[in-house]
Scaffold this active site. Structure first.
Site, mmCIF file in Angstrom:
data_model
loop_
_atom_site.group_PDB
_atom_site.id
_atom_site.type_symbol
_atom_site.label_atom_id
_atom_site.label_comp_id
_atom_site.label_asym_id
_atom_site.label_seq_id
_atom_site.Cartn_x
_atom_site.Cartn_y
_atom_site.Cartn_z
ATOM 1 C CB CYS A 86 -0.746 0.133 0.844
ATOM 2 S SG CYS A 86 -2.700 1.214 0.852
ATOM 3 C CG HIS A 194 -3.482 -3.962 3.280
ATOM 4 N ND1 HIS A 194 -3.024 -3.247 4.666
ATOM 5 C CD2 HIS A 194 -3.747 -2.558 3.055
ATOM 6 C CE1 HIS A 194 -2.439 -1.520 3.966
ATOM 7 N NE2 HIS A 194 -3.550 -1.316 3.162
ATOM 8 C CD GLU A 196 -0.354 -5.211 6.293
ATOM 9 O OE1 GLU A 196 -0.437 -6.037 5.160
ATOM 10 O OE2 GLU A 196 -1.596 -3.956 5.766
#
Lengths: 226, 720
Positions: A86, A194, A196
């Site tokens: 990002c 993302h 994560e």
């Protein structure tokens, strides 16, 4: 094996990334404030998401001039795996480590939603355990995530296998549905979605395994877990 | 801005001299309705505020709840109505900023934001659309930049908010109990102002918010800077971990005047400060301006001289300003100087404690004239009525709104926005469920029952995720309190909330009162907003997807009380009738049953029945799960009434439970034993929603409903 998590003023996914690296994948990780240099023994570097410098001027552009970026560049040249997520991706393009730019989404809005990625290159340090064309359910969250390059660069990207991820469907107007790219050597990867946020079943309503493979690929690349 | 005549007289009699102009400004800010709660304070005491999980400390701006294993959750709610009605982007954004700093000031990290937004009719009013769009952008830009997920809220449109906006923001924090700031100060400690510079924005904001909005006073609106706020959060949490903070307070309404006087009064200290030491945005600011500026992103910290250097080093790391502006004295005075010259020197107890009012109240005349709903006729085509409701602005999907909010950052969001309540995972393997609810249409018809209904609805939503309610916050929004009829509605709502909170032992851990919410056409409808927090003990709250042949059960009685329902107001354009009332006994029984059933893993999904009634609640289940359902209206336990009323009544204490066939017997037995009214009303299958009573009453394709539900709000905003 040690992963450096770079923190800029305004980074806000640094703690999430740190949690996933350490608590989920048992890697050793350490934060590095943007003003500091990096130790030479890092095995990988992650630039997390957020709003470095409040997205002032243009997302990622001020952070790209941080002292730490010099070291990131040096280590990237030597082949250290570098992942920008990002805002981290935006910093990597602004610092010239990756080609292209990230423009405002066609909706002109910030967009937070789950989407599917398609793996287009599974030979990078972050995709080597994924299958080619494998689907990854993953969330995006950005306002400036529309990838763009000129036509000749796009040809080069295709030729040199630098497109790492595509969106399954048109999400934000990205050129050629590009969601993530790598450098020519393949060790520096940037992606807007993302990973994560998608590796734990509790918070991933669809399937956490494909995103986990992004981190497991890194472990495969840099060696055994400690 | 100034003091009212009798307040000035009161001040003079207390200090036995004429106040200086600066003193008048300081006191006027602190004694404003917004800061002093002078109209409401006497009455707010009726709410129960303690409980086994409540931790109260001196000077907290947020409620603190113990969630076990050494962890606490903090919560607070604020509104930014007046500023948002004038400048929706900045007003809404700074509303987020303010409530986040309240969470921070207890020493906890903010982990979630909720927003409650109310505007006029967006289908016919262009200004309402403009306000809505920009308020959403303001919240999105601020929260996203901070990296704090906005995980829930509500949006409602009603003619009573024409030319106006209600922007409520609630925030949740999380941290270790041992790291909570225990506010204290020693004589000789230093007072530090940290963060953004003090400018000429937001001057007199608290008084602006304490009056009807007749002039658009833009200089009273504050300017947001989320980047600085983000730096403040990280700097303060670092300072907290290094134990550098003795006491801390956010600068909100009333600026320095309130922060200094309230801190000093709470800690029984005096503070002497020099305005020359305050970092200002522009030169030449008068002490009056400095003391009442509501510039954002500022925190007041008290620390010792020996710790100051370390605090300054942390601020330097984050490039934020940190000025030592004063010292702690023993004399309990608030002494404002500019260099050597004194501009104000007042006892803090006087400044911080406005003379409270005992406002008269009187039952409003309009309540005597509420129309009867006997003449409402059943429309011939209920399928099209249902589709119209699915797409109506108060019911359609809010995806256009929360899709602009980063609701995943922080990787805690287990149940995403758009469902009954949002659920966050905590670090002790427990889960926190939260929801805010308001219902001005009900509250207008019956301020007491309406307010209780909002409270119960928020509880129901939290219960549907398997969470036990542990605390509530209330935000009471009304018109001009000087009008006895409006004040009566405030008191009735408050009494209702108090009764429910006491009966259910849910402590009120925070709240806010906002008066003077008036539009050019008159006061807004009473709009209490209730936020409820619930705790789930170590069980993953993710719900199972519905599949073919799953059974649908309703528990709770459907009553002939459609006053204020979306069906009456949107379909029949009718305001009147009897608003739903909560029966405390059924409320408790049904709530407990649902919690037990979820705990025993007997249900796949639980869903609350509220706006739009049973028909909408079932439609939502079908839309979310992409499956049809056959519903038998005859099986719905209800008072005797027409089909449309059964389908669209908004009676409380009702839950829809979806279960696998194999669990049906057990659930049935349990329900029979506890004597709870219930009905096995449907079976999921196919791709049609069919409601039948001997013959089909409604027949609607799920994909058609999905399309309408998903797109209609966005269409109204972008293409109206």
């Amino acid at each position: 094996m040690k992963v450096g998590v770079i923190v800029f003023p305004g980074s806000n996914c640094d703690r999430d990334m740190f949690h996933v690296l350490t608590d989920v994948f048992n890697l050793k990780a350490q934060y590095f404030w943007h003003e500091k240099g990096l130790p030479k023994d890092l095995d990988a570097i992650v630039l997390p998401g957020g709003f470095s410098y409040g997205d002032r001027l243009r997302a990622g552009v001020i952070a790209a001039h941080s002292p730490v970026i010099k070291d990131v560049k040096k280590m990237a040249e030597k082949g250290t795996p570098v992942l920008g997520v990002c805002n981290g991706f935006q910093v990597l393009v602004e610092s010239g480590l990756l080609p292209g730019v990230l423009l405002k989404n066609t909706s002109l809005n910030f967009m937070c939603q789950w989407t599917n990625l398609i793996v287009e290159n599974n030979s990078t340090p972050f995709t080597n355990k994924l299958k080619l064309h494998q689907k990854i359910p993953i969330p995006i969250a950005n306002g400036e995530g529309r990838y763009y390059v000129d036509e000749s660069t796009l040809k080069q990207l295709k030729k040199k296998n630098q497109i790492v991820f595509r969106y399954e469907e048109t999400v934000n107007g990205s050129l050629d549905k590009i969601a993530g790219v790598c450098n020519e050597d393949g060790n520096v990867v940037g992606m807007m979605p993302h990973p994560e946020r998608a590796t734990e079943p509790e918070i991933n309503p669809i399937d956490h395994k494909p995103s986990s493979l992004i981190f497991e690929s890194l472990i495969q690349k840099i060696g055994v877990k400690n | 801005m100034s003091l009212e005549e009798q307040e000035l007289a009161h001040l003079k009699s207390k200090i036995k001299r004429n106040p200086t102009p600066t003193e008048i400004q300081i006191v006027a800010a602190e004694w404003s309705e917004h800061c002093s709660y002078k109209s409401s304070k006497k009455h707010l005491k009726m709410l129960p505020m303690t409980g086994p999980l409540v931790i109260s400390e001196k000077g907290y701006d947020s409620g603190v709840l113990d969630v076990g294993d050494g962890y606490v959750v903090t919560v607070h709610i604020e509104s930014h109505n007046h500023p948002s009605a004038v400048e929706p982007y900045g007003g809404a954004a700074t509303g987020v900023g303010g409530v986040i700093r309240d969470i921070l000031s207890a020493g906890t990290r903010p982990i979630a934001i909720f927003d409650g937004l109310r505007f006029g009719n967006i289908q016919k009013d262009q200004q309402a659309r403009w306000l809505f769009k920009n308020a959403v952008s303001g919240i999105a830009d601020y929260g996203n930049c901070l990296g704090i997920p906005t995980i829930g809220g509500e949006v409602e449109f009603d003619d009573c908010y024409e030319n106006y906006a209600l922007v409520d923001v609630a925030a949740i924090g999380f941290g270790k109990k041992e790291r909570l700031i225990k506010n204290h100060a020693n004589v000789g400690d230093v007072v530090v102002l940290l963060g953004g510079s003090t400018g000429r924005d937001g001057i007199g904001g608290s008084q602006f918010a304490s009056d009807s909005l007749e002039t658009e006073d833009r200089s009273a609106v504050q300017i947001p800077d989320p980047f600085i706020e983000k730096l403040i959060i990280e700097a303060i949490l670092e300072a907290r971990d290094a134990k550098l903070i003795h006491a801390m307070k956010d600068l909100g309404g009333g600026g320095l005047s309130c922060a200094i006087s309230e801190t000093a009064d709470t800690l029984s200290i005096g503070i002497e400060l020099d305005v020359n030491t305050i970092h200002t945005r522009e030169p030449g600011m008068h002490p009056n301006e400095i003391m009442t500026s509501e510039s954002q992103e500022r925190m007041l910290i008290i620390t010792s001289k020996s710790k100051l250097k370390k605090l300054q080093d942390i601020c330097k790391k984050f490039s934020i300003k940190c000025s030592m502006i004063g010292v702690v004295k023993s004399n309990k005075m608030m002494h404002v100087k500019k260099g050597k010259k004194t501009f104000a020197n007042l006892p803090t107890e006087i400044v911080a404690n406005a003379p409270l009012l005992d406002r008269p109240s009187k039952k409003p005349r309009y309540l005597e004239k509420i129309k009867s709903d006997e003449k409402i006729k059943t429309p011939s085509n209920l399928s099209s009525v249902l589709l119209k409701l699915i797409g109506c602005p108060n019911i359609a999907s809010r995806h256009w709104v929360y899709g602009q909010y980063d609701h995943e950052v922080g990787i805690r969001t287990v149940t995403k926005p758009g469902r009954d309540a949002s659920v966050l995972r905590l670090d002790n393997e427990k889960f926190l469920s939260a929801k805010i609810d308001g219902n001005p249409k009900h509250c207008y018809l019956d301020p007491r029952e309406g307010a209780i209904g909002c409270f119960e609805e928020a509880c129901r939503n939290v219960v549907c995720t398997g969470a036990t309610p542990i605390g509530m916050v209330d935000h009471l929004q009304f018109g001009n309190p000087e009008d006895p009829e409006i004040f009566w509605t405030f008191l009735e709502s408050l009494k209702g909330l108090t009764d429910y909170a006491k009966e259910f032992k849910i402590p009120c851990v925070g709240g806010k009162v906002s008066f003077y919410n008036e539009t050019p056409k008159g006061p807004i409808k009473p709009t209490p907003l209730i936020g409820v927090l619930g705790l789930i003990e170590k069980k993953n709250p993710q719900q199972e997807k519905i599949s073919e042949n799953d059974v649908l059960i309703i528990i709770g009685n459907t009553k002939n009380e459609l006053g204020g329902s979306e069906y009456y107001e949107y379909i029949h354009n009718f305001i009147g009738g009897k608003c739903p009332a909560v029966d405390f006994h059924s409320s408790k029984q049904n709530m407990q049953f649902v919690l037990d059933a979820i705990k025993k893993n007997l249900v796949k999904q639980a869903h609350d029945c509220s706006k739009g009634g049973l028909a909408i609640a079932i439609s939502e289940l079908c839309i979310w799960n992409d499956i049809g359902c056959n519903v038998s209206i005859n099986e719905v336990p209800s008072e005797k009434m027409t089909d449309d009323r059964i389908l669209f009544s908004e009676s409380h204490s009702r839950y829809l439970l979806v279960l696998d066939q194999k669990n049906l017997k057990e659930i049935e037995n349990l329900l029979r034993t506890s004597k709870i009214p219930f009905g096995i009303i449907g079976k999921f299958k196919g791709d049609q929603m069919v409601f039948e009573k001997n013959k089909s009453v409604i027949d609607l394709r799920v994909d058609k409903a999905q399309k309408t539900w998903m797109n209609s709000l966005r269409e109204m905003i972008l293409h109206a």
